[in-house]
Design a protein around this motif. Structure first.
Motif, PDB file in Angstrom:
ATOM      1  N   GLN A  93       0.828  -1.204   0.000  1.00  0.00           N
ATOM      2  CA  GLN A  93       0.000   0.000   0.000  1.00  0.00           C
ATOM      3  C   GLN A  93       0.864   1.257   0.000  1.00  0.00           C
ATOM      4  OE1 GLN A  93      -3.335  -0.051   2.854  1.00  0.00           O
ATOM      5  NE2 GLN A  93      -2.858  -2.214   3.224  1.00  0.00           N
ATOM      6  N   TYR A  94       2.071   1.132   0.543  1.00  0.00           N
ATOM      7  CA  TYR A  94       3.019   2.250   0.578  1.00  0.00           C
ATOM      8  C   TYR A  94       4.365   1.788   0.031  1.00  0.00           C
ATOM      9  CZ  TYR A  94      -0.115   5.283   3.186  1.00  0.00           C
ATOM     10  OH  TYR A  94      -1.176   6.079   3.555  1.00  0.00           O
ATOM     11  N   LEU A  95       5.058   2.714  -0.642  1.00  0.00           N
ATOM     12  CA  LEU A  95       6.333   2.414  -1.272  1.00  0.00           C
ATOM     13  C   LEU A  95       7.463   3.117  -0.529  1.00  0.00           C
ATOM     14  CD1 LEU A  95       5.348   2.956  -5.026  1.00  0.00           C
ATOM     15  CD2 LEU A  95       5.253   0.831  -3.705  1.00  0.00           C
ATOM     16  N   CYS A  96       8.465   2.341  -0.129  1.00  0.00           N
ATOM     17  CA  CYS A  96       9.681   2.875   0.489  1.00  0.00           C
ATOM     18  C   CYS A  96      10.848   2.590  -0.458  1.00  0.00           C
ATOM     19  CB  CYS A  96       9.964   2.202   1.828  1.00  0.00           C
ATOM     20  SG  CYS A  96       8.568   2.116   2.961  1.00  0.00           S
ATOM     21  N   PHE A  97      11.833   3.467  -0.453  1.00  0.00           N
ATOM     22  CA  PHE A  97      12.982   3.301  -1.340  1.00  0.00           C
ATOM     23  C   PHE A  97      14.271   3.440  -0.542  1.00  0.00           C
ATOM     24  CE2 PHE A  97       9.506   5.058  -3.806  1.00  0.00           C
ATOM     25  CZ  PHE A  97       9.478   4.266  -4.935  1.00  0.00           C
ATOM     26  N   ILE A  98      15.297   2.725  -0.978  1.00  0.00           N
ATOM     27  CA  ILE A  98      16.618   2.888  -0.373  1.00  0.00           C
ATOM     28  C   ILE A  98      17.681   2.583  -1.422  1.00  0.00           C
ATOM     29  CG2 ILE A  98      16.600   0.538   0.560  1.00  0.00           C
ATOM     30  CD1 ILE A  98      18.278   1.653   2.921  1.00  0.00           C
ATOM     31  N   ASP A  99      18.685   3.453  -1.493  1.00  0.00           N
ATOM     32  CA  ASP A  99      19.789   3.241  -2.422  1.00  0.00           C
ATOM     33  C   ASP A  99      20.712   2.143  -1.904  1.00  0.00           C
ATOM     34  OD1 ASP A  99      18.885   5.198  -4.134  1.00  0.00           O
ATOM     35  OD2 ASP A  99      20.137   6.774  -3.267  1.00  0.00           O
ATOM     36  N   TYR A 103      21.978   2.791   4.057  1.00  0.00           N
ATOM     37  CA  TYR A 103      21.277   1.781   4.848  1.00  0.00           C
ATOM     38  C   TYR A 103      20.505   2.448   5.977  1.00  0.00           C
ATOM     39  CZ  TYR A 103      25.529   2.237   7.748  1.00  0.00           C
ATOM     40  OH  TYR A 103      26.573   2.721   8.490  1.00  0.00           O
ATOM     41  N   TRP A 104      19.442   1.758   6.395  1.00  0.00           N
ATOM     42  CA  TRP A 104      18.631   2.251   7.505  1.00  0.00           C
ATOM     43  C   TRP A 104      19.346   1.978   8.828  1.00  0.00           C
ATOM     44  CZ3 TRP A 104      13.330  -0.099   5.649  1.00  0.00           C
ATOM     45  CH2 TRP A 104      12.822   0.699   4.617  1.00  0.00           C
ATOM     46  N   ILE A 105      19.286   2.917   9.753  1.00  0.00           N
ATOM     47  CA  ILE A 105      19.907   2.740  11.070  1.00  0.00           C
ATOM     48  C   ILE A 105      18.857   2.601  12.167  1.00  0.00           C
ATOM     49  CG2 ILE A 105      22.019   3.954  10.418  1.00  0.00           C
ATOM     50  CD1 ILE A 105      20.935   6.437  11.834  1.00  0.00           C
ATOM     51  N   ASP A 106      17.601   2.792  11.811  1.00  0.00           N
ATOM     52  CA  ASP A 106      16.502   2.702  12.787  1.00  0.00           C
ATOM     53  C   ASP A 106      15.735   1.414  12.529  1.00  0.00           C
ATOM     54  OD1 ASP A 106      14.361   2.978  14.468  1.00  0.00           O
ATOM     55  OD2 ASP A 106      13.635   4.858  13.616  1.00  0.00           O
ATOM     56  N   MET A 107      15.900   0.434  13.391  1.00  0.00           N
ATOM     57  CA  MET A 107      15.259  -0.864  13.179  1.00  0.00           C
ATOM     58  C   MET A 107      13.755  -0.835  13.476  1.00  0.00           C
ATOM     59  SD  MET A 107      17.691  -2.559  11.920  1.00  0.00           S
ATOM     60  CE  MET A 107      18.281  -1.003  11.251  1.00  0.00           C
ATOM     61  N   ARG A 132      21.367  11.031   8.104  1.00  0.00           N
ATOM     62  CA  ARG A 132      22.666  11.680   8.296  1.00  0.00           C
ATOM     63  C   ARG A 132      23.573  11.333   7.123  1.00  0.00           C
ATOM     64  NH1 ARG A 132      22.214   9.849  13.941  1.00  0.00           N
ATOM     65  NH2 ARG A 132      21.527  11.626  15.219  1.00  0.00           N
ATOM     66  N   ALA A 133      24.451  12.270   6.793  1.00  0.00           N
ATOM     67  CA  ALA A 133      25.357  12.080   5.659  1.00  0.00           C
ATOM     68  C   ALA A 133      26.789  11.928   6.149  1.00  0.00           C
ATOM     69  CB  ALA A 133      25.247  13.262   4.703  1.00  0.00           C
ATOM     70  N   TYR A 134      27.517  11.006   5.528  1.00  0.00           N
ATOM     71  CA  TYR A 134      28.894  10.718   5.920  1.00  0.00           C
ATOM     72  C   TYR A 134      29.799  10.714   4.688  1.00  0.00           C
ATOM     73  CZ  TYR A 134      26.883   9.263  10.374  1.00  0.00           C
ATOM     74  OH  TYR A 134      26.209   9.237  11.574  1.00  0.00           O
ATOM     75  N   TYR A 135      31.008  11.258   4.876  1.00  0.00           N
ATOM     76  CA  TYR A 135      32.008  11.235   3.815  1.00  0.00           C
ATOM     77  C   TYR A 135      32.649   9.845   3.740  1.00  0.00           C
ATOM     78  CZ  TYR A 135      31.493  16.301   3.817  1.00  0.00           C
ATOM     79  OH  TYR A 135      30.983  17.575   3.743  1.00  0.00           O
ATOM     80  N   SER A 136      33.429   9.625   2.681  1.00  0.00           N
ATOM     81  CA  SER A 136      34.017   8.306   2.455  1.00  0.00           C
ATOM     82  C   SER A 136      34.998   7.906   3.553  1.00  0.00           C
ATOM     83  CB  SER A 136      34.734   8.268   1.098  1.00  0.00           C
ATOM     84  OG  SER A 136      35.708   9.297   1.018  1.00  0.00           O
ATOM     85  N   VAL A 226      15.977  10.552  12.631  1.00  0.00           N
ATOM     86  CA  VAL A 226      17.009  10.172  11.665  1.00  0.00           C
ATOM     87  C   VAL A 226      16.922   8.665  11.465  1.00  0.00           C
ATOM     88  CG1 VAL A 226      19.482  10.025  11.228  1.00  0.00           C
ATOM     89  CG2 VAL A 226      18.522  12.084  12.296  1.00  0.00           C
ATOM     90  N   ILE A 227      16.616   8.253  10.257  1.00  0.00           N
ATOM     91  CA  ILE A 227      16.369   6.827  10.014  1.00  0.00           C
ATOM     92  C   ILE A 227      17.410   6.168   9.115  1.00  0.00           C
ATOM     93  CG2 ILE A 227      13.891   7.023  10.415  1.00  0.00           C
ATOM     94  CD1 ILE A 227      15.058   6.629   6.868  1.00  0.00           C
ATOM     95  N   SER A 228      18.251   6.981   8.458  1.00  0.00           N
ATOM     96  CA  SER A 228      19.123   6.415   7.431  1.00  0.00           C
ATOM     97  C   SER A 228      20.538   6.977   7.502  1.00  0.00           C
ATOM     98  CB  SER A 228      18.528   6.694   6.043  1.00  0.00           C
ATOM     99  OG  SER A 228      19.356   6.195   5.016  1.00  0.00           O
ATOM    100  N   HIS A 229      21.488   6.138   7.124  1.00  0.00           N
ATOM    101  CA  HIS A 229      22.895   6.522   6.960  1.00  0.00           C
ATOM    102  C   HIS A 229      23.137   6.682   5.472  1.00  0.00           C
ATOM    103  CE1 HIS A 229      27.370   6.012   7.861  1.00  0.00           C
ATOM    104  NE2 HIS A 229      27.323   5.880   6.545  1.00  0.00           N
TER     105      HIS A 229
END
Length: 340
Positions: A93-99, A103-107, A132-136, A226-229
């Motif tokens: 019924q709902y669409l979630c996307f992730i590259d 990755y998700w950090i909130d279980m 949250r965004a992180y550099y290499s 914040v749900i994703s890294h």
């Protein structure tokens, strides 16, 4: 995972030539404490030598994952095409996307999503959260990149019972950014209503669908959690669309996004945001062309930017570029005549 024929959520992961990164993204979804969802993996034409690695990963989760593979293409079919393909075969019924490189950090993300959506009296078209965004090198970006600045600007409290707040387009436009696709959840029928992602875009396609989604949504929820890294692409590596795309090509894609917003947005305030964005891109292109000593083209883009959003400073700069263009042209004529 639930065996029900109609899952509440469909989580779509697109991947191409990155099986190790993909595995982390997949596991972050499968570790959710909510059961009513399906996972759809769209392999966007990975090279043959990567396919066995994908099969090795997926062999551990065959009962929980629907895997579809697009034919191999040199540049892939594109992020938007692959996401739309996943949405087309989704049952949720709902669409979630992730590259695949995030990755998700909130279980508890999906369970909170479910509870917050179900608590609303009307159907929710769009659900927005943060990441949250992180550099290499692993360091976290200190800048606000997406819509995390709304927490302070609108006074939302993200520590009280993981609440999501009803939010309007006007409130969302207080942010200096836009929501990344990792942090957007669409009602499936609404995703189809706005025609999904623009398959002609290969850069910032998530900005495009964000603008179109908030423009027409009747009910939206904002979750400050914040749900994703998110891994910021390494500009020294050409392994993804945002780094392999040449700078001027990126600007062309961005211009298309803003042009669409100006022409088709229903809300005046969103059209204003898009005019501002278009003007900025035209000016950036002008400066880029000037640095390449392409003064004629630089002047052309500068005057276009001025027409979209006037300023005395940019008027003077546009005049300078035009004069420089004339100077270069006259210098070439003199040199040619002397040569003759």
């Amino acid at each position: 995972m639930s065996n029900t024929s109609v899952p509440y959520f469909s989580v779509i992961i697109t991947t191409r030539n990155r099986p190790k990164l993909f595995q982390k993204a997949l596991e972050s979804v499968l570790n959710q404490d909510f059961s009513g969802y399906e996972v759809i993996v769209v392999n966007d034409g990975s090279s043959p030598h990567h396919l066995q690695s994908y099969q090795d990963v997926l062999s551990c989760y065959q009962d929980n994952v629907r895997f579809t593979s697009l034919i191999e293409r040199k540049q892939g079919h594109g992020h938007s095409y692959a996401m739309n393909h996943g949405a087309m075969i989704a049952n949720g019924q709902y669409l979630c996307f992730i590259d695949d490189d995030d990755y998700w950090i909130d279980m508890r993300y999906l369970s909170r999503l479910y509870n917050n959506i179900q608590s609303e009296q009307s159907q929710v078209d769009l659900y927005i959260s943060n990441q949250r965004a992180y550099y290499s090198d692993g360091t976290q970006s200190k800048e606000d990149i997406w819509v995390e600045d709304l927490v302070d600007k609108l006074g939302f409290n993200h520590s009280v019972s993981k609440k999501a707040y009803l939010i309007s387009l006007e409130q969302l436009l207080n942010s200096d950014g836009f929501a990344h696709l990792n942090c957007l959840v669409f009602r499936a029928d609404y995703y189809k209503l706005i025609d999904g992602m623009d398959e002609n875009l290969r850069y910032e396609d998530d900005r495009d669908i964000y603008y179109r989604a908030i423009d027409r949504a009747e009910s939206m929820l904002y979750d400050p959690t914040v749900i994703s890294h998110h891994n910021i692409p390494d500009q020294n590596k050409k392994i993804n669309l945002s780094t392999s795309c040449e700078q001027l090509q990126k600007r062309i894609y961005q211009l298309r996004i803003y042009e669409k917003g100006i022409l088709y947005s229903e809300h005046v305030k969103l059209r204003k945001v898009c005019r501002h964005g278009k003007s900025n891109q035209l000016k950036i292109i002008a400066e880029d062309l000037r640095n390449r000593d392409r003064y004629r083209e630089a002047a052309s883009y500068a005057w276009q930017g001025l027409a979209v959003r006037f300023s005395i400073k940019w008027l003077l700069y546009s005049m300078y570029l035009s004069l420089r263009c004339l100077f270069v042209k006259s210098t070439k004529l003199i040199v040619k005549e002397d040569g003759v």
